[in-house]
Scaffold this motif. Structure first.
Motif, PDB file in Angstrom:
ATOM      1  N   TRP A 196       0.845  -1.195   0.000  1.00 53.92           N
ATOM      2  CA  TRP A 196       0.000   0.000   0.000  1.00 53.92           C
ATOM      3  C   TRP A 196       0.882   1.247   0.000  1.00 53.92           C
ATOM      4  N   ASP A 197       1.642   1.387  -1.077  1.00 55.89           N
ATOM      5  CA  ASP A 197       2.588   2.482  -1.212  1.00 55.89           C
ATOM      6  C   ASP A 197       1.936   3.665  -1.951  1.00 55.89           C
ATOM      7  N   VAL A 198       2.755   4.610  -2.349  1.00 54.88           N
ATOM      8  CA  VAL A 198       2.230   5.807  -3.015  1.00 54.88           C
ATOM      9  C   VAL A 198       1.484   5.445  -4.293  1.00 54.88           C
ATOM     10  N   ASN A 199       2.056   4.542  -5.089  1.00 57.70           N
ATOM     11  CA  ASN A 199       1.405   4.161  -6.345  1.00 57.70           C
ATOM     12  C   ASN A 199       0.059   3.504  -6.096  1.00 57.70           C
ATOM     13  N   ALA A 200      -0.009   2.612  -5.098  1.00 55.89           N
ATOM     14  CA  ALA A 200      -1.276   1.957  -4.786  1.00 55.89           C
ATOM     15  C   ALA A 200      -2.310   2.968  -4.318  1.00 55.89           C
ATOM     16  N   ALA A 201      -1.877   3.926  -3.495  1.00 55.05           N
ATOM     17  CA  ALA A 201      -2.807   4.945  -3.006  1.00 55.05           C
ATOM     18  C   ALA A 201      -3.349   5.790  -4.147  1.00 55.05           C
ATOM     19  N   THR A 230      -8.166   5.513   2.018  1.00 53.97           N
ATOM     20  CA  THR A 230      -8.282   6.870   1.487  1.00 53.97           C
ATOM     21  C   THR A 230      -9.607   7.528   1.847  1.00 53.97           C
ATOM     22  N   GLY A 231     -10.403   6.850   2.685  1.00 57.00           N
ATOM     23  CA  GLY A 231     -11.659   7.445   3.131  1.00 57.00           C
ATOM     24  C   GLY A 231     -12.842   7.176   2.236  1.00 57.00           C
ATOM     25  N   ARG A 232     -12.766   6.122   1.438  1.00 55.67           N
ATOM     26  CA  ARG A 232     -13.869   5.805   0.517  1.00 55.67           C
ATOM     27  C   ARG A 232     -15.212   5.773   1.238  1.00 55.67           C
ATOM     28  N   VAL A 233     -15.262   5.126   2.416  1.00 55.85           N
ATOM     29  CA  VAL A 233     -16.503   5.018   3.185  1.00 55.85           C
ATOM     30  C   VAL A 233     -16.582   6.097   4.255  1.00 55.85           C
ATOM     31  N   ALA A 234     -15.459   6.392   4.891  1.00 56.36           N
ATOM     32  CA  ALA A 234     -15.471   7.313   6.027  1.00 56.36           C
ATOM     33  C   ALA A 234     -15.917   8.714   5.654  1.00 56.36           C
ATOM     34  N   VAL A 235     -15.481   9.213   4.495  1.00 56.07           N
ATOM     35  CA  VAL A 235     -15.824  10.587   4.108  1.00 56.07           C
ATOM     36  C   VAL A 235     -17.333  10.756   3.915  1.00 56.07           C
ATOM     37  N   THR A 278     -13.719   8.006  13.253  1.00 54.07           N
ATOM     38  CA  THR A 278     -12.286   7.957  13.490  1.00 54.07           C
ATOM     39  C   THR A 278     -11.750   6.756  12.721  1.00 54.07           C
ATOM     40  N   GLY A 279     -10.484   6.807  12.325  1.00 53.49           N
ATOM     41  CA  GLY A 279      -9.908   5.701  11.574  1.00 53.49           C
ATOM     42  C   GLY A 279      -8.616   5.196  12.157  1.00 53.49           C
ATOM     43  N   ILE A 280      -8.287   3.958  11.834  1.00 53.31           N
ATOM     44  CA  ILE A 280      -6.977   3.368  12.084  1.00 53.31           C
ATOM     45  C   ILE A 280      -6.428   2.944  10.728  1.00 53.31           C
ATOM     46  N   GLU A 281      -5.187   3.301  10.435  1.00 53.25           N
ATOM     47  CA  GLU A 281      -4.591   2.986   9.136  1.00 53.25           C
ATOM     48  C   GLU A 281      -3.068   2.924   9.286  1.00 53.25           C
ATOM     49  N   MET A 282      -2.445   1.911   8.657  1.00 49.83           N
ATOM     50  CA  MET A 282      -0.995   1.781   8.768  1.00 49.83           C
ATOM     51  C   MET A 282      -0.247   2.354   7.562  1.00 49.83           C
ATOM     52  N   LEU A 329       0.863   5.275   5.364  1.00 51.49           N
ATOM     53  CA  LEU A 329       0.939   6.734   5.341  1.00 51.49           C
ATOM     54  C   LEU A 329       0.508   7.312   3.991  1.00 51.49           C
ATOM     55  N   PRO A 330       0.855   6.696   2.858  1.00 52.76           N
ATOM     56  CA  PRO A 330       0.352   7.229   1.583  1.00 52.76           C
ATOM     57  C   PRO A 330      -1.171   7.211   1.474  1.00 52.76           C
ATOM     58  N   MET A 331      -1.805   6.185   2.044  1.00 55.31           N
ATOM     59  CA  MET A 331      -3.270   6.160   2.026  1.00 55.31           C
ATOM     60  C   MET A 331      -3.831   7.293   2.878  1.00 55.31           C
TER      61      MET A 331
END
Length: 247
Positions: free
Chosen positions: A7-12, A51-56, A66-70, A72-74
């Motif tokens: 889940w790097d920059v390109n994936a995000a 990237t907040g698809r559901v949260a936003v 609130t979210g938990i995510e490992m 950083l690019p996401m």
């Protein structure tokens, strides 16, 4: 591959597909409707918020998320849509990271629990959800049903998606309940792009036992977010687990 390599920059950058795929209104709308209903007047915590698809859109409905995510690019991608005050995010692993406060709803969508590659980590994820919930609170999981009936003896892969410019296939290690999803994208050139992600698949009955070990009860299971019946032919499910109100 480690999660930060996947889940790097390109994936995000590739993850968001506004209006299509998992961002299509007919997919996202029922998801947000159901989660808002389950959250009620309380707060919601999303494991692997991405990237907040559901949260936003859920926050736009008035639910405090609130979210938990490992990755950083996401999170950086999410921050182009909502700031920290609107949707706070804790950097960490969904199986162990703690978010402040208590919640009426914890949710984990789009097969993401399978990104935890051992049974022990998946059980720990249930226990982490339980420790965040108020009595009577719910943990919602959206997950695919392993499609092993299409995997005859001696065959290790199934093609589950084929359309212009795209092929999706899964390779299985049935001994460890592991599957690697391969996503090939291509155009008129001779080159293709490949994105791969490893998963540990979980049968619904195994998922229910994980819930029981963490103190949950099964409340409902449907084939989708609109409440369709879950049958032997269903390819995915939305399962709602509840902490007993008197616990």
């Amino acid at each position: 591959m480690e999660p930060d390599q996947i889940w790097d920059v390109n994936a995000a950058e590739r993850y968001d597909t506004p209006g299509t795929g998992m961002f299509a209104p007919e997919v996202l709308g029922p998801t947000v409707d159901r989660l808002a209903e389950l959250a009620g007047d309380g707060r919601a915590l999303e494991f692997a918020i991405g990237t907040g698809r559901v949260a936003v859109p859920l926050a736009e409905r008035g639910v405090a998320v609130t979210g938990i995510e490992m990755s950083l690019p996401m999170i950086d991608r999410l921050r182009t849509k909502a700031d920290e005050a609107t949707i706070p995010v804790i950097v960490g692993d969904m199986a162990t990271a703690l978010a402040p406060g208590e919640y009426t709803l914890v949710y984990l969508v789009y097969n993401t629990i399978s990104n935890l590659l051992t049974q022990a980590e998946q059980v720990a994820c249930f226990r982490n959800a339980a420790r965040h919930l108020t009595p009577g609170g719910r943990f919602v999981i959206e997950l695919w049903v392993p499609d092993l009936r299409r995997l005859p003896p001696g065959q290790q892969a199934t093609v589950w998606g084929a359309e212009p410019g795209y092929i999706g296939l899964d390779t299985y290690d049935v001994l460890r309940q592991h599957v690697v999803s391969h996503h090939f994208r291509f155009d008129e050139s001779r080159q293709a792009q490949l994105f791969r992600s490893p998963h540990r698949y979980i049968w619904p009955a195994e998922l229910d036992l994980m819930a029981q070990l963490a103190g949950f009860e099964v409340e409902t299971r449907h084939a989708d977010w609109t409440g369709s019946d879950f049958t032997s032919e269903s390819r995915s499910h939305v399962s709602v687990y509840r902490i007993p109100p008197d616990q």
